[in-house]
Motif scaffolding. Structure first.
Motif, mmCIF file in Angstrom:
data_model
loop_
_atom_site.group_PDB
_atom_site.id
_atom_site.type_symbol
_atom_site.label_atom_id
_atom_site.label_comp_id
_atom_site.label_asym_id
_atom_site.label_seq_id
_atom_site.Cartn_x
_atom_site.Cartn_y
_atom_site.Cartn_z
ATOM 1 N N ASP A 27 48.834 20.893 49.985
ATOM 2 C CA ASP A 27 48.039 19.710 50.324
ATOM 3 C C ASP A 27 46.680 19.692 49.635
ATOM 4 O OD1 ASP A 27 50.114 18.826 51.879
ATOM 5 O OD2 ASP A 27 49.151 19.290 53.796
ATOM 6 N N GLU A 28 46.005 20.830 49.567
ATOM 7 C CA GLU A 28 44.661 20.849 48.981
ATOM 8 C C GLU A 28 44.673 20.530 47.488
ATOM 9 O OE1 GLU A 28 46.198 25.078 49.422
ATOM 10 O OE2 GLU A 28 45.932 23.399 50.798
ATOM 11 N N GLY A 29 45.815 20.623 46.833
ATOM 12 C CA GLY A 29 45.919 20.285 45.420
ATOM 13 C C GLY A 29 46.355 18.849 45.157
ATOM 14 N N LYS A 30 46.581 18.077 46.201
ATOM 15 C CA LYS A 30 47.149 16.740 46.041
ATOM 16 C C LYS A 30 46.160 15.602 45.775
ATOM 17 C CE LYS A 30 51.195 17.643 48.926
ATOM 18 N NZ LYS A 30 51.874 17.260 50.180
ATOM 19 N N PRO A 31 44.908 15.624 46.250
ATOM 20 C CA PRO A 31 44.066 14.430 46.098
ATOM 21 C C PRO A 31 43.970 13.884 44.683
ATOM 22 C CG PRO A 31 43.066 15.844 47.718
ATOM 23 C CD PRO A 31 44.242 16.609 47.126
ATOM 24 N N GLN A 32 43.730 14.728 43.681
ATOM 25 C CA GLN A 32 43.621 14.225 42.302
ATOM 26 C C GLN A 32 44.950 13.656 41.812
ATOM 27 O OE1 GLN A 32 42.120 17.719 40.284
ATOM 28 N NE2 GLN A 32 40.053 16.871 40.260
ATOM 29 N N ILE A 33 46.047 14.278 42.199
ATOM 30 C CA ILE A 33 47.366 13.815 41.774
ATOM 31 C C ILE A 33 47.679 12.474 42.435
ATOM 32 C CG2 ILE A 33 49.844 14.343 41.766
ATOM 33 C CD1 ILE A 33 48.931 17.372 41.873
ATOM 34 N N LEU A 34 47.427 12.369 43.741
ATOM 35 C CA LEU A 34 47.660 11.101 44.444
ATOM 36 C C LEU A 34 46.786 9.995 43.869
ATOM 37 C CD1 LEU A 34 47.964 12.336 48.144
ATOM 38 C CD2 LEU A 34 49.817 11.639 46.609
ATOM 39 N N ARG A 35 45.541 10.321 43.530
ATOM 40 C CA ARG A 35 44.638 9.322 42.943
ATOM 41 C C ARG A 35 45.208 8.814 41.611
ATOM 42 N NH1 ARG A 35 40.315 11.885 43.393
ATOM 43 N NH2 ARG A 35 39.610 10.773 45.247
ATOM 44 N N ALA A 36 45.637 9.728 40.752
ATOM 45 C CA ALA A 36 46.201 9.331 39.455
ATOM 46 C C ALA A 36 47.480 8.528 39.642
ATOM 47 C CB ALA A 36 46.462 10.571 38.590
ATOM 48 N N TYR A 37 48.299 8.925 40.603
ATOM 49 C CA TYR A 37 49.549 8.216 40.891
ATOM 50 C C TYR A 37 49.248 6.789 41.351
ATOM 51 C CZ TYR A 37 54.279 7.545 42.744
ATOM 52 O OH TYR A 37 55.554 7.074 43.004
ATOM 53 N N LEU A 38 48.278 6.642 42.240
ATOM 54 C CA LEU A 38 47.916 5.313 42.726
ATOM 55 C C LEU A 38 47.291 4.460 41.628
ATOM 56 C CD1 LEU A 38 46.611 6.293 46.246
ATOM 57 C CD2 LEU A 38 48.499 4.709 45.753
ATOM 58 N N GLU A 39 46.519 5.072 40.764
ATOM 59 C CA GLU A 39 45.938 4.306 39.661
ATOM 60 C C GLU A 39 47.041 3.747 38.763
ATOM 61 O OE1 GLU A 39 42.296 4.562 36.482
ATOM 62 O OE2 GLU A 39 43.086 6.431 37.300
ATOM 63 N N ARG A 40 48.068 4.533 38.539
ATOM 64 C CA ARG A 40 49.180 4.123 37.654
ATOM 65 C C ARG A 40 50.170 3.180 38.344
ATOM 66 N NH1 ARG A 40 52.406 2.392 34.553
ATOM 67 N NH2 ARG A 40 53.762 3.549 33.147
ATOM 68 N N TRP A 41 50.495 3.415 39.629
ATOM 69 C CA TRP A 41 51.593 2.686 40.252
ATOM 70 C C TRP A 41 51.266 2.003 41.583
ATOM 71 C CZ3 TRP A 41 53.364 7.318 37.796
ATOM 72 C CH2 TRP A 41 54.135 7.059 36.667
ATOM 73 N N LYS A 42 49.990 1.755 41.869
ATOM 74 C CA LYS A 42 49.654 1.126 43.145
ATOM 75 C C LYS A 42 50.374 -0.211 43.315
ATOM 76 C CE LYS A 42 45.944 -0.151 46.302
ATOM 77 N NZ LYS A 42 46.802 -0.870 47.132
ATOM 78 N N PHE A 43 50.510 -0.978 42.257
ATOM 79 C CA PHE A 43 51.178 -2.272 42.341
ATOM 80 C C PHE A 43 52.602 -2.143 42.866
ATOM 81 C CE2 PHE A 43 52.515 -0.695 38.246
ATOM 82 C CZ PHE A 43 53.814 -1.162 38.099
ATOM 83 N N GLU A 44 53.218 -0.984 42.639
ATOM 84 C CA GLU A 44 54.611 -0.783 43.034
ATOM 85 C C GLU A 44 54.752 -0.037 44.361
ATOM 86 O OE1 GLU A 44 58.555 1.413 41.180
ATOM 87 O OE2 GLU A 44 56.893 0.940 39.846
ATOM 88 N N VAL A 45 53.875 0.927 44.623
ATOM 89 C CA VAL A 45 54.031 1.795 45.796
ATOM 90 C C VAL A 45 52.863 1.724 46.772
ATOM 91 C CG1 VAL A 45 55.481 3.422 44.521
ATOM 92 C CG2 VAL A 45 53.007 3.823 44.662
ATOM 93 N N GLY A 46 51.884 0.880 46.493
ATOM 94 C CA GLY A 46 50.680 0.827 47.308
ATOM 95 C C GLY A 46 50.925 0.570 48.783
ATOM 96 N N LEU A 47 51.954 -0.197 49.121
ATOM 97 C CA LEU A 47 52.216 -0.500 50.526
ATOM 98 C C LEU A 47 52.569 0.744 51.332
ATOM 99 C CD1 LEU A 47 55.659 -1.263 51.456
ATOM 100 C CD2 LEU A 47 55.198 -2.013 49.126
ATOM 101 N N PHE A 48 52.986 1.817 50.667
ATOM 102 C CA PHE A 48 53.312 3.064 51.365
ATOM 103 C C PHE A 48 52.080 3.946 51.594
ATOM 104 C CE2 PHE A 48 57.296 2.155 48.928
ATOM 105 C CZ PHE A 48 58.044 1.769 50.018
#
Length: 152
Positions: free
Chosen positions: A97-118
């Protein structure tokens, strides 16, 4: 454990994207993750959006602890990424979990339009503290190509 059902529209969308991806047409970088079922032993596939960040590749499960996540854990991180006839075996290691914030941020920047509702109102501007607060509900795996491992 957080798990969001796909629902009718999500299942239909997954089937369409999966069908297209299986025939070699990647939508926004989609691929199929293929993992052996933990009970049946048969290959199971699901469309995913692999993320490349700082030279590493990751799979993020925006709907939480889904069947493909459970199967990947049971398969000791062994699976395949598929796009049409191209198959890339991989091994995956779950990110703590402690390694996830940067990865989740990058994922949301790339695919928020598709997965943001989750992601319940979070986006790539969310603080590390907010992303860390929800990290346990979003499994993340770092991928290593099995081909490279075999050569080492």
């Amino acid at each position: 454990m957080r798990y969001v059902e796909a629902g009718r529209s999500g299942n239909l969308l997954n089937r369409v994207v999966g069908w297209l991806t299986g025939r070699g047409l990647s939508l926004w970088g989609s691929q199929l993750v293929a993992v052996r079922g933990r009970k049946s032993g048969e290959w199971r596939t699901n469309p995913v959006n692999p993320l490349t960040m700082d030279g590493e590749r990751y799979l993020v499960a925006p709907r939480g602890h889904t069947q493909w996540v459970r199967n990947l854990r049971a398969a000791e991180g062994r699976g395949e990424l598929r796009l049409g006839s191209r198959v890339e075996p991989f091994t995956a290691v779950e990110v703590p979990d402690e390694g996830k914030p940067q990865i989740l941020r990058a994922y949301l920047e790339r695919w928020k339009f598709e997965v943001g509702l989750f992601f319940e109102g979070l986006d790539h501007h969310s603080s590390d503290a907010d992303l860390l607060r929800v990290a346990s509900g979003y499994p993340v795996f770092r991928l290593t190509s099995a081909r490279y491992e075999a050569a080492s």
